[in-house]
Design a protein around this motif. Structure first.
Motif, PDB file in Angstrom:
ATOM      1  N   TYR A   1      -2.411 -27.012   3.346  1.00  0.00           N
ATOM      2  CA  TYR A   1      -1.872 -25.661   3.471  1.00  0.00           C
ATOM      3  C   TYR A   1      -2.531 -24.983   4.671  1.00  0.00           C
ATOM      4  CZ  TYR A   1      -0.245 -26.556  -1.278  1.00  0.00           C
ATOM      5  OH  TYR A   1       0.361 -27.105  -2.386  1.00  0.00           O
ATOM      6  N   GLN A   2      -1.726 -24.366   5.501  1.00  0.00           N
ATOM      7  CA  GLN A   2      -2.235 -23.730   6.712  1.00  0.00           C
ATOM      8  C   GLN A   2      -2.009 -22.229   6.659  1.00  0.00           C
ATOM      9  OE1 GLN A   2      -0.213 -25.911   9.882  1.00  0.00           O
ATOM     10  NE2 GLN A   2      -1.958 -27.292  10.046  1.00  0.00           N
ATOM     11  N   GLU A   3      -3.023 -21.491   7.103  1.00  0.00           N
ATOM     12  CA  GLU A   3      -2.966 -20.032   7.116  1.00  0.00           C
ATOM     13  C   GLU A   3      -3.242 -19.519   8.527  1.00  0.00           C
ATOM     14  OE1 GLU A   3      -2.112 -17.996   4.748  1.00  0.00           O
ATOM     15  OE2 GLU A   3      -1.953 -19.458   3.119  1.00  0.00           O
ATOM     16  N   ASP A   4      -2.713 -18.339   8.847  1.00  0.00           N
ATOM     17  CA  ASP A   4      -2.923 -17.744  10.169  1.00  0.00           C
ATOM     18  C   ASP A   4      -4.270 -17.042  10.282  1.00  0.00           C
ATOM     19  OD1 ASP A   4      -0.417 -18.512  11.256  1.00  0.00           O
ATOM     20  OD2 ASP A   4       0.537 -16.881  10.149  1.00  0.00           O
ATOM     21  N   SER A   5      -4.825 -16.626   9.152  1.00  0.00           N
ATOM     22  CA  SER A   5      -6.088 -15.889   9.149  1.00  0.00           C
ATOM     23  C   SER A   5      -7.195 -16.760   8.568  1.00  0.00           C
ATOM     24  CB  SER A   5      -5.945 -14.604   8.322  1.00  0.00           C
ATOM     25  OG  SER A   5      -7.208 -14.074   8.003  1.00  0.00           O
ATOM     26  N   PHE A   6      -8.312 -16.849   9.291  1.00  0.00           N
ATOM     27  CA  PHE A   6      -9.417 -17.656   8.791  1.00  0.00           C
ATOM     28  C   PHE A   6     -10.039 -17.011   7.555  1.00  0.00           C
ATOM     29  CE2 PHE A   6     -13.717 -19.536   8.924  1.00  0.00           C
ATOM     30  CZ  PHE A   6     -13.345 -20.870   8.882  1.00  0.00           C
ATOM     31  N   SER A   7     -10.058 -15.694   7.490  1.00  0.00           N
ATOM     32  CA  SER A   7     -10.559 -15.032   6.293  1.00  0.00           C
ATOM     33  C   SER A   7      -9.707 -15.394   5.077  1.00  0.00           C
ATOM     34  CB  SER A   7     -10.573 -13.508   6.491  1.00  0.00           C
ATOM     35  OG  SER A   7      -9.262 -13.016   6.732  1.00  0.00           O
ATOM     36  N   LYS A   8      -8.399 -15.574   5.295  1.00  0.00           N
ATOM     37  CA  LYS A   8      -7.505 -15.984   4.220  1.00  0.00           C
ATOM     38  C   LYS A   8      -7.820 -17.412   3.775  1.00  0.00           C
ATOM     39  CE  LYS A   8      -3.775 -15.546   1.600  1.00  0.00           C
ATOM     40  NZ  LYS A   8      -3.709 -14.599   0.445  1.00  0.00           N
ATOM     41  N   VAL A   9      -8.120 -18.275   4.749  1.00  0.00           N
ATOM     42  CA  VAL A   9      -8.477 -19.660   4.433  1.00  0.00           C
ATOM     43  C   VAL A   9      -9.695 -19.692   3.520  1.00  0.00           C
ATOM     44  CG1 VAL A   9      -9.379 -21.818   5.404  1.00  0.00           C
ATOM     45  CG2 VAL A   9      -7.482 -20.643   6.536  1.00  0.00           C
ATOM     46  N   ILE A  10     -10.713 -18.927   3.875  1.00  0.00           N
ATOM     47  CA  ILE A  10     -11.947 -18.914   3.084  1.00  0.00           C
ATOM     48  C   ILE A  10     -11.693 -18.302   1.708  1.00  0.00           C
ATOM     49  CG2 ILE A  10     -14.304 -18.018   2.963  1.00  0.00           C
ATOM     50  CD1 ILE A  10     -14.422 -18.193   5.996  1.00  0.00           C
ATOM     51  N   SER A  11     -10.921 -17.218   1.677  1.00  0.00           N
ATOM     52  CA  SER A  11     -10.622 -16.570   0.393  1.00  0.00           C
ATOM     53  C   SER A  11      -9.903 -17.530  -0.549  1.00  0.00           C
ATOM     54  CB  SER A  11      -9.772 -15.324   0.621  1.00  0.00           C
ATOM     55  OG  SER A  11     -10.478 -14.359   1.379  1.00  0.00           O
ATOM     56  N   LEU A  12      -8.951 -18.276  -0.019  1.00  0.00           N
ATOM     57  CA  LEU A  12      -8.225 -19.239  -0.839  1.00  0.00           C
ATOM     58  C   LEU A  12      -9.146 -20.363  -1.299  1.00  0.00           C
ATOM     59  CD1 LEU A  12      -4.840 -19.516   1.100  1.00  0.00           C
ATOM     60  CD2 LEU A  12      -5.243 -18.413  -1.105  1.00  0.00           C
ATOM     61  N   GLY A  13     -10.043 -20.778  -0.415  1.00  0.00           N
ATOM     62  CA  GLY A  13     -10.988 -21.825  -0.785  1.00  0.00           C
ATOM     63  C   GLY A  13     -11.896 -21.405  -1.917  1.00  0.00           C
ATOM     64  N   MET A  14     -12.276 -20.132  -1.943  1.00  0.00           N
ATOM     65  CA  MET A  14     -13.179 -19.647  -2.985  1.00  0.00           C
ATOM     66  C   MET A  14     -12.486 -19.474  -4.334  1.00  0.00           C
ATOM     67  SD  MET A  14     -15.841 -16.999  -1.130  1.00  0.00           S
ATOM     68  CE  MET A  14     -14.597 -15.771  -0.740  1.00  0.00           C
ATOM     69  N   THR A  15     -11.140 -19.438  -4.342  1.00  0.00           N
ATOM     70  CA  THR A  15     -10.445 -19.284  -5.621  1.00  0.00           C
ATOM     71  C   THR A  15     -10.550 -20.532  -6.481  1.00  0.00           C
ATOM     72  OG1 THR A  15      -8.326 -20.114  -4.772  1.00  0.00           O
ATOM     73  CG2 THR A  15      -8.763 -17.737  -4.542  1.00  0.00           C
ATOM     74  N   GLY A  16     -10.772 -21.668  -5.843  1.00  0.00           N
ATOM     75  CA  GLY A  16     -10.826 -22.917  -6.596  1.00  0.00           C
ATOM     76  C   GLY A  16      -9.466 -23.540  -6.835  1.00  0.00           C
ATOM     77  N   HIS A  17      -8.391 -22.919  -6.323  1.00  0.00           N
ATOM     78  CA  HIS A  17      -7.050 -23.464  -6.491  1.00  0.00           C
ATOM     79  C   HIS A  17      -6.787 -24.628  -5.536  1.00  0.00           C
ATOM     80  CE1 HIS A  17      -6.358 -20.302  -9.243  1.00  0.00           C
ATOM     81  NE2 HIS A  17      -6.131 -19.332  -8.351  1.00  0.00           N
ATOM     82  N   TYR A  18      -7.662 -24.795  -4.572  1.00  0.00           N
ATOM     83  CA  TYR A  18      -7.561 -25.901  -3.620  1.00  0.00           C
ATOM     84  C   TYR A  18      -8.826 -26.740  -3.737  1.00  0.00           C
ATOM     85  CZ  TYR A  18      -3.976 -22.822  -1.740  1.00  0.00           C
ATOM     86  OH  TYR A  18      -2.887 -22.007  -1.599  1.00  0.00           O
ATOM     87  N   ASP A  19      -8.713 -28.026  -3.453  1.00  0.00           N
ATOM     88  CA  ASP A  19      -9.874 -28.895  -3.569  1.00  0.00           C
ATOM     89  C   ASP A  19     -10.930 -28.573  -2.518  1.00  0.00           C
ATOM     90  OD1 ASP A  19      -8.880 -30.383  -5.726  1.00  0.00           O
ATOM     91  OD2 ASP A  19      -7.695 -31.642  -4.376  1.00  0.00           O
TER      92      ASP A  19
END
Length: 265
Positions: A171-189
């Motif tokens: 999954y690709q995001e335009d915002s790096f802050s969004k990438v990190i936020s999604l990573g911290m949710t645990g919904h992605y490996d």
């Protein structure tokens, strides 16, 4: 009449002299002004472009080279993917930073590109939630999140094939802050990025140190960041000389941006 003719001749000679004088100054100035295409992302402290302002280690280093060499650099930010296409197909950009021969190698086929010596070596790999450290493997990875335009090229061919056929979803995001936020949710490996950047963001921006941890048991690679150009090979050579002769300055900049901090990786 003769007086008027002499005056006109003097005037023409004066104008011609002024034209040559201006060309003498304008010519070199134009030749020493260059456009550097940079990534329109917040990848601080390595490099960052927020609201059109380019900053970070890469900016300071390129500015130091330009100042020492008498050049003028204009930085043009573009999204990662568009930057590649513009650099390769549009003469409006003289240099690209950062670059690496392995990045978007398919797009570069048939192109003759000059690369500088590395200005920094950066680990890029997978960061996971603390409870997942050492729990994942190449076979159990199902979902990765990263920046749009980033390619997890260090992965082995078998993993690339899984990405291509959708077994591993990227999954690709335009915002790096969004990438990190999604990573911290645990919904992605895992999150694919540089631990230096992740740790800086977690420590300094959201004040959640250790919320994501670099997992060395998963595939990672040491990436060299270089300055590249298609047309300005001579300037790339000058930049290499600058790098070789200014190691104390480079080390000072790396310390300033915590790139020598082992904890960052």
């Amino acid at each position: 009449m003769q007086v008027d003719e002499i005056a006109r001749c003097k005037m023409r000679l004066t104008l011609i002299s002024m034209a040559f004088f201006c060309m003498a100054f304008i010519g070199p100035a134009a030749a020493s002004s260059f456009v550097v295409g940079v990534e329109e992302i917040d990848y601080y402290p390595l490099h960052s472009c927020v609201n059109g302002k380019f900053s970070g280690y890469g900016r300071d280093l390129l500015d130091a080279f330009a100042k020492q060499s008498g050049y003028s650099f204009t930085y043009t930010p573009l999204p990662v993917s568009r930057l590649f296409h513009t650099f390769l197909n549009d003469s409006s950009i003289d240099f690209k930073y950062p670059d690496n021969p392995h990045w978007q190698a398919d797009l570069k086929k048939g192109k003759s590109i000059f690369y500088s010596q590395p200005v920094v070596n950066v680990i890029e790999g997978l960061l996971v939630k603390p409870e997942k450290v050492d729990q994942l493997s190449e076979t159990s990875l199902k979902a990765i999140v990263t920046m749009r335009g980033f390619t997890p090229w260090p992965f082995e061919q078998a993993m690339r094939q899984k990405i291509n056929n959708g077994t591993i979803r990227v999954y690709q995001e335009d915002s790096f802050s969004k990438v990190i936020s999604l990573g911290m949710t645990g919904h992605y490996d895992a999150v694919y990025a540089s631990p230096i950047v992740i740790n800086y963001y977690l420590d300094e921006i959201v004040h959640k140190p250790g919320a994501l941890v670099f997992d060395r048991k998963l595939p990672f690679e040491n990436s060299d960041f270089s300055l590249s150009s298609i047309r300005q090979g001579d300037v790339i050579k000058q930049f290499n000389e600058f790098l070789a002769k200014n190691q104390p300055l480079i080390m000072e900049l790396k310390k300033k941006y915590r790139l020598t901090d082992k904890a960052a990786q």
